[in-house]
Design an enzyme around this catalytic site. Structure first.
Site, PDB file in Angstrom:
ATOM      1  N   HIS A   1       3.536  -5.133   3.757  1.00  0.00           N
ATOM      2  CA  HIS A   1       3.579  -5.715   5.099  1.00  0.00           C
ATOM      3  C   HIS A   1       3.181  -7.178   5.042  1.00  0.00           C
ATOM      4  O   HIS A   1       2.403  -7.595   4.185  1.00  0.00           O
ATOM      5  CB  HIS A   1       2.604  -4.995   6.035  1.00  0.00           C
TER       6      HIS A   1
ATOM      7  N   GLU B   1       0.359  -5.169  11.649  1.00  0.00           N
ATOM      8  CA  GLU B   1       1.060  -4.689  10.453  1.00  0.00           C
ATOM      9  C   GLU B   1       2.556  -4.996  10.529  1.00  0.00           C
ATOM     10  O   GLU B   1       3.174  -5.347   9.531  1.00  0.00           O
ATOM     11  CB  GLU B   1       0.834  -3.180  10.337  1.00  0.00           C
TER      12      GLU B   1
ATOM     13  N   HIS C   1       0.850  -1.190   0.000  1.00  0.00           N
ATOM     14  CA  HIS C   1       0.000   0.000   0.000  1.00  0.00           C
ATOM     15  C   HIS C   1       0.884   1.237   0.000  1.00  0.00           C
ATOM     16  O   HIS C   1       2.106   1.153   0.102  1.00  0.00           O
ATOM     17  CB  HIS C   1      -0.979   0.005   1.182  1.00  0.00           C
TER      18      HIS C   1
ATOM     19  N   HIS D   1       4.944   0.349  -0.342  1.00  0.00           N
ATOM     20  CA  HIS D   1       5.666  -0.631   0.463  1.00  0.00           C
ATOM     21  C   HIS D   1       4.687  -1.714   0.872  1.00  0.00           C
ATOM     22  O   HIS D   1       3.495  -1.615   0.580  1.00  0.00           O
ATOM     23  CB  HIS D   1       6.288   0.039   1.700  1.00  0.00           C
TER      24      HIS D   1
ATOM     25  N   CYS E   1       5.899   6.088   4.732  1.00  0.00           N
ATOM     26  CA  CYS E   1       4.767   5.281   4.236  1.00  0.00           C
ATOM     27  C   CYS E   1       4.012   5.952   3.089  1.00  0.00           C
ATOM     28  O   CYS E   1       3.054   5.389   2.569  1.00  0.00           O
ATOM     29  CB  CYS E   1       3.815   4.926   5.371  1.00  0.00           C
TER      30      CYS E   1
ATOM     31  N   HIS F   1      -1.093 -10.465  -1.619  1.00  0.00           N
ATOM     32  CA  HIS F   1      -0.250 -10.093  -2.757  1.00  0.00           C
ATOM     33  C   HIS F   1      -0.927  -9.078  -3.683  1.00  0.00           C
ATOM     34  O   HIS F   1      -0.724  -9.091  -4.892  1.00  0.00           O
ATOM     35  CB  HIS F   1       0.235 -11.321  -3.517  1.00  0.00           C
TER      36      HIS F   1
END
EC number: 4.1.2.50
Length: 150
Positions: free
Chosen positions: A31, A136, A16, A29, A25, A75
């Site tokens: 998680h 996260e 995201h 990137h 952020c 994904h």
């Protein structure tokens, strides 16, 4: 009969970016999320029911969460559909990437709200969503509790 809470844990990988954010952020990137799903209800007392003694069969809960959350978000890259990332999203989609466009800033807080709605809509009668925990990172997570949202 006692009221019981049961929890199942799910793992998925999602990318995201946070448009307008003043830190790292803002960049795309990802998680390795852990989603803890806790439902509440009374165990089935009918001895003729194949689910006798269960609040909900863990496999039934797994099916709901996999279909609504894991299979959709795993994904994938999530963007707010009203951000300039929309151009990047379109480019990724033309290259065969799985992109999800949402109405909200894709923070853990907003994702857990979205997940709560999706899961609640699929639970059988007599079973309520009690809590969600969306982890996260190793040290950061968002929690949703039904009691906070009544």
């Amino acid at each position: 009969m006692s009221t019981i809470r049961i929890t199942k844990i799910f793992n998925f990988e999602t990318g995201h970016a946070l448009f307008g954010y003043d830190g790292k952020c803002k960049n795309v990137h990802g998680h390795s999320y852990k989603l803890y799903v806790t439902v509440i209800g009374k165990p089935i007392t009918d001895t003729k029911n194949t689910k006798y003694g269960m609040v909900i069969d863990f496999s039934d809960l797994k099916k709901i969460v996999k279909e609504e959350i894991v299979d959709v978000f795993d994904h994938a890259t999530v963007f707010n559909k009203n951000t300039p990332h929309i151009e990047l999203a379109a480019e990724l989609q033309t290259r065969g990437h799985h992109v999800i466009l949402v109405e909200y800033q894709p923070t853990s807080e907003n994702m857990v709200i979205d997940f709560a709605k999706k899961i609640t809509n699929r639970l059988p009668e007599g079973i309520q969503l009690h809590a969600l925990k969306l982890q996260e990172t190793e040290s950061s997570y968002a929690e949703w509790y039904a009691s906070d949202n009544e």
